[in-house]
Design a protein around this motif. Sequence first.
Motif, PDB file in Angstrom:
ATOM      1  N   HIS A  69       0.811  -1.228   0.000  1.00  0.00           N
ATOM      2  CA  HIS A  69       0.000   0.000   0.000  1.00  0.00           C
ATOM      3  C   HIS A  69       0.836   1.266   0.000  1.00  0.00           C
ATOM      4  CE1 HIS A  69       0.394   0.906   4.319  1.00  0.00           C
ATOM      5  NE2 HIS A  69       0.285  -0.385   4.523  1.00  0.00           N
ATOM      6  N   HIS A  73       5.609  -0.146   3.378  1.00  0.00           N
ATOM      7  CA  HIS A  73       5.141  -1.531   3.301  1.00  0.00           C
ATOM      8  C   HIS A  73       6.100  -2.353   2.437  1.00  0.00           C
ATOM      9  CE1 HIS A  73       1.436  -4.345   2.649  1.00  0.00           C
ATOM     10  NE2 HIS A  73       2.153  -4.713   3.683  1.00  0.00           N
ATOM     11  N   ARG A 133      -4.141  -2.297   2.606  1.00  0.00           N
ATOM     12  CA  ARG A 133      -3.929  -1.643   3.904  1.00  0.00           C
ATOM     13  C   ARG A 133      -4.780  -2.321   4.978  1.00  0.00           C
ATOM     14  NH1 ARG A 133      -5.964   1.983   7.034  1.00  0.00           N
ATOM     15  NH2 ARG A 133      -7.785   2.378   5.732  1.00  0.00           N
TER      16      ARG A 133
END
Length: 204
Positions: A69, A73, A133
């Motif tokens: 995301h 990440h 997410r």
Amino acid sequence: MLIRIYDENPNQKDILKVVEVLRNGGVIVYPTDTIYGIGCDITQPKAVERVARLKNLKPEKADFSFICHDLSHISDFSKPISNPVFKMMKKNLPGPFTFIIQANSQVPKMFKNRKKSVGVRVPDNNIIREIVRELGNPVMSTSVRDEDEILEYTTDPELIEEKFGDLVDLVIDGGYGDNTPSTVVDCTGDVPEIIRQGKGELIE
């Protein structure tokens, strides 16, 4: 199942529905900023095998990338990224790029090729980024290809649902997709190298 989600303002209830399918080992078709993708949660080996079968590939031989995301990440799954490469990725993401990076031990074995690298994407598409997410894990990414020689990639979600509806657990209708794939940039050497020019124009 076909579910309509809007890129500008994804409905949270719909996002949670998709996440539940992924957590239960489901396979989905979803929009990106380029081509519609087929994927699953990267931590679900059986689902990964299902996607590989859909594409007539052996999981260990397939070059599947995955969707994160954001940049932080990505760094959860990569060996340390040099400053110049990190800056370049920051300039170009979210966007229509696949960056090949050195994978660390967080990347499931079936995603590492012989070079121990993996392709990562942060598409400029709120739907799939919100799903990732909320899920907390990357979603595996491989493109929906079409047998029609003129349109290599299928762009109409309703036609995709007709074709894949019985083979996957959920198809997201995020509007018409593109038929140009992402630009692939290999960041495993000293200098980033474009190995496939696609939709993205790389800003160095």
